[in-house]
Motif scaffolding. Structure first.
Motif, PDB file in Angstrom:
ATOM      1  N   UNK A 118    -129.183  26.938 -70.431  1.00  0.00           N
ATOM      2  CA  UNK A 118    -129.907  26.713 -71.632  1.00  0.00           C
ATOM      3  C   UNK A 118    -129.497  25.338 -72.425  1.00  0.00           C
ATOM      4  N   UNK A 119    -130.110  24.407 -72.377  1.00  0.00           N
ATOM      5  CA  UNK A 119    -129.770  23.311 -73.041  1.00  0.00           C
ATOM      6  C   UNK A 119    -129.120  23.310 -74.255  1.00  0.00           C
ATOM      7  N   UNK A 120    -128.014  22.555 -74.624  1.00  0.00           N
ATOM      8  CA  UNK A 120    -127.242  22.567 -75.792  1.00  0.00           C
ATOM      9  C   UNK A 120    -126.761  21.250 -76.278  1.00  0.00           C
ATOM     10  N   UNK A 121    -126.830  20.974 -77.588  1.00  0.00           N
ATOM     11  CA  UNK A 121    -126.209  19.661 -77.999  1.00  0.00           C
ATOM     12  C   UNK A 121    -125.663  20.052 -79.248  1.00  0.00           C
ATOM     13  N   UNK A 122    -124.411  19.329 -79.451  1.00  0.00           N
ATOM     14  CA  UNK A 122    -123.791  19.204 -81.006  1.00  0.00           C
ATOM     15  C   UNK A 122    -122.598  18.617 -80.933  1.00  0.00           C
ATOM     16  N   UNK A 123    -121.975  18.322 -82.053  1.00  0.00           N
ATOM     17  CA  UNK A 123    -120.709  17.636 -82.326  1.00  0.00           C
ATOM     18  C   UNK A 123    -119.648  18.521 -81.565  1.00  0.00           C
ATOM     19  N   UNK A 124    -118.644  18.001 -81.361  1.00  0.00           N
ATOM     20  CA  UNK A 124    -117.383  18.707 -80.564  1.00  0.00           C
ATOM     21  C   UNK A 124    -116.607  19.220 -81.617  1.00  0.00           C
ATOM     22  N   UNK A 125    -116.038  20.598 -81.522  1.00  0.00           N
ATOM     23  CA  UNK A 125    -115.179  21.117 -82.035  1.00  0.00           C
ATOM     24  C   UNK A 125    -113.917  21.327 -80.935  1.00  0.00           C
ATOM     25  N   UNK A 126    -112.673  20.530 -81.306  1.00  0.00           N
ATOM     26  CA  UNK A 126    -111.925  20.315 -80.181  1.00  0.00           C
ATOM     27  C   UNK A 126    -110.814  21.595 -80.396  1.00  0.00           C
ATOM     28  N   UNK A 127    -110.593  22.143 -79.343  1.00  0.00           N
ATOM     29  CA  UNK A 127    -109.479  23.398 -79.449  1.00  0.00           C
ATOM     30  C   UNK A 127    -108.781  23.299 -77.784  1.00  0.00           C
TER      31      UNK A 127
ATOM     32  N   UNK B   5    -125.203  19.633 -72.737  1.00  0.00           N
ATOM     33  CA  UNK B   5    -125.205  20.338 -71.475  1.00  0.00           C
ATOM     34  C   UNK B   5    -126.581  20.859 -71.283  1.00  0.00           C
ATOM     35  N   UNK B   6    -127.099  20.932 -69.886  1.00  0.00           N
ATOM     36  CA  UNK B   6    -128.045  21.570 -69.393  1.00  0.00           C
ATOM     37  C   UNK B   6    -127.961  21.757 -67.818  1.00  0.00           C
ATOM     38  N   UNK B   7    -129.041  22.290 -67.240  1.00  0.00           N
ATOM     39  CA  UNK B   7    -128.779  22.705 -65.792  1.00  0.00           C
ATOM     40  C   UNK B   7    -128.155  21.489 -64.828  1.00  0.00           C
ATOM     41  N   UNK B   8    -128.001  20.484 -65.154  1.00  0.00           N
ATOM     42  CA  UNK B   8    -127.169  19.425 -64.519  1.00  0.00           C
ATOM     43  C   UNK B   8    -125.911  19.211 -64.760  1.00  0.00           C
ATOM     44  N   UNK B   9    -125.318  19.944 -65.841  1.00  0.00           N
ATOM     45  CA  UNK B   9    -123.884  19.777 -66.339  1.00  0.00           C
ATOM     46  C   UNK B   9    -123.667  19.464 -67.650  1.00  0.00           C
ATOM     47  N   UNK B  10    -122.350  19.192 -67.895  1.00  0.00           N
ATOM     48  CA  UNK B  10    -121.745  18.814 -69.274  1.00  0.00           C
ATOM     49  C   UNK B  10    -121.599  17.422 -69.329  1.00  0.00           C
ATOM     50  N   UNK B  11    -122.085  16.731 -70.343  1.00  0.00           N
ATOM     51  CA  UNK B  11    -121.735  15.263 -70.600  1.00  0.00           C
ATOM     52  C   UNK B  11    -121.109  15.016 -72.271  1.00  0.00           C
ATOM     53  N   UNK B  12    -120.511  14.341 -72.214  1.00  0.00           N
ATOM     54  CA  UNK B  12    -119.689  13.717 -73.487  1.00  0.00           C
ATOM     55  C   UNK B  12    -120.170  12.409 -74.141  1.00  0.00           C
ATOM     56  N   UNK B  13    -120.723  12.495 -75.264  1.00  0.00           N
ATOM     57  CA  UNK B  13    -121.185  11.139 -75.771  1.00  0.00           C
ATOM     58  C   UNK B  13    -120.302  10.953 -76.887  1.00  0.00           C
ATOM     59  N   UNK B  14    -119.475   9.613 -76.807  1.00  0.00           N
ATOM     60  CA  UNK B  14    -118.908   9.180 -78.056  1.00  0.00           C
ATOM     61  C   UNK B  14    -119.518   9.061 -79.130  1.00  0.00           C
ATOM     62  N   UNK B  15    -118.864   9.699 -80.344  1.00  0.00           N
ATOM     63  CA  UNK B  15    -119.787   9.510 -81.694  1.00  0.00           C
ATOM     64  C   UNK B  15    -119.787   8.200 -82.060  1.00  0.00           C
ATOM     65  N   UNK B  16    -118.817   7.221 -81.722  1.00  0.00           N
ATOM     66  CA  UNK B  16    -118.904   5.853 -82.374  1.00  0.00           C
ATOM     67  C   UNK B  16    -119.970   4.989 -81.530  1.00  0.00           C
ATOM     68  N   UNK B  17    -120.759   5.572 -80.502  1.00  0.00           N
ATOM     69  CA  UNK B  17    -121.948   4.770 -80.007  1.00  0.00           C
ATOM     70  C   UNK B  17    -122.884   5.823 -79.915  1.00  0.00           C
TER      71      UNK B  17
END
Length: 236
Positions: free
Chosen positions: A41-50, A173-185
């Protein structure tokens, strides 16, 4: 924020990955060995880093330097994706049904970990997608501790690479995988991606009877609006 995450979800990881590559961000995709527990299931949101590591009984640390695994929900933020780096820990599940239910109730939209989880069937039915390296029946809480929950983390990328993730970066993230988009850009990336989406939609209208050379030229030119976003400082 919600508008931006919805726009990224509508575009998908494959198209946004193309934009990041052209903009100078070449290591933003997590290793494909990490997969959804249950439906993709597609998801998107800002990261909480743990970040956490194996708990060694003889190790001495101050009480405020670490957290037990059961405290993971205390780090939740509504609308965010929890990114949980485990330092290669494989001794047990770092999330199961109970922790996932708590995270969901607190508004976390997804959990991505390079570690293992348990309670596969239950996690598959929870309305909070979970991405992990696999499943195991053992309880990680007896063998693992949280060591950092405020700074950046790293997770494995393809072919032995490393993906750097900072708090607030956008995780898609979606059926193709997980991607991280830098907040600065992120604001510029979404604009470039939406323009690329329009160009790709136009490509689909080119008659199949057109010579392959013309179609190939049109595909190459769809990237003509891209700009380099990665600064010298960011590329070090």
């Amino acid at each position: 924020m919600r508008e931006l995450t919805d726009r990224f979800k509508a575009l998908g990881t494959a198209l946004v990955s193309d934009v990041l590559d052209e903009a100078g961000f070449h290591s933003q995709t997590l290793d494909p060995s990490l997969g959804f527990i249950g439906p993709a299931t597609a998801i998107c949101g800002p990261a909480i880093c743990v970040r956490g590591e194996r708990s060694v009984a003889t190790r001495t640390t101050s009480s405020n330097a670490t957290l037990p695994l059961y405290n993971l929900p205390t780090l939740a933020q509504p609308g965010a994706v929890m990114m949980f780096a485990t330092s290669g820990f494989r001794g047990g599940g770092v999330t199961g049904e109970l922790l996932a239910l708590d995270l969901q109730a607190l508004g976390v939209v997804g959990l991505v970990t390079d570690g293992l989880v348990r309670d596969r069937d239950a996690l598959s039915e929870i309305d909070m997608p979970v991405v992990s390296a696999g499943v195991i029946p053992a309880n990680g809480a007896r063998r693992f501790q949280i060591t950092n929950w405020a700074g950046p983390i790293t997770m494995p990328g393809p072919e032995g690479g490393i993906v750097h993730i900072a708090p607030g970066d956008f995780v898609l993230a979606d059926s193709d995988g997980v991607l991280v988009i830098p907040a600065t850009v992120a604001d510029t990336v979404i604009e470039l991606a939406e323009e690329l989406s329009q160009k790709e939609a136009a490509l689909k209208t080119i008659p199949q009877s057109q010579p392959a050379e013309i179609r190939a030229k049109a595909r190459a030119e769809r990237m003509s609006h891209m700009i380099w976003l990665r600064t010298k400082e960011m590329s070090k």
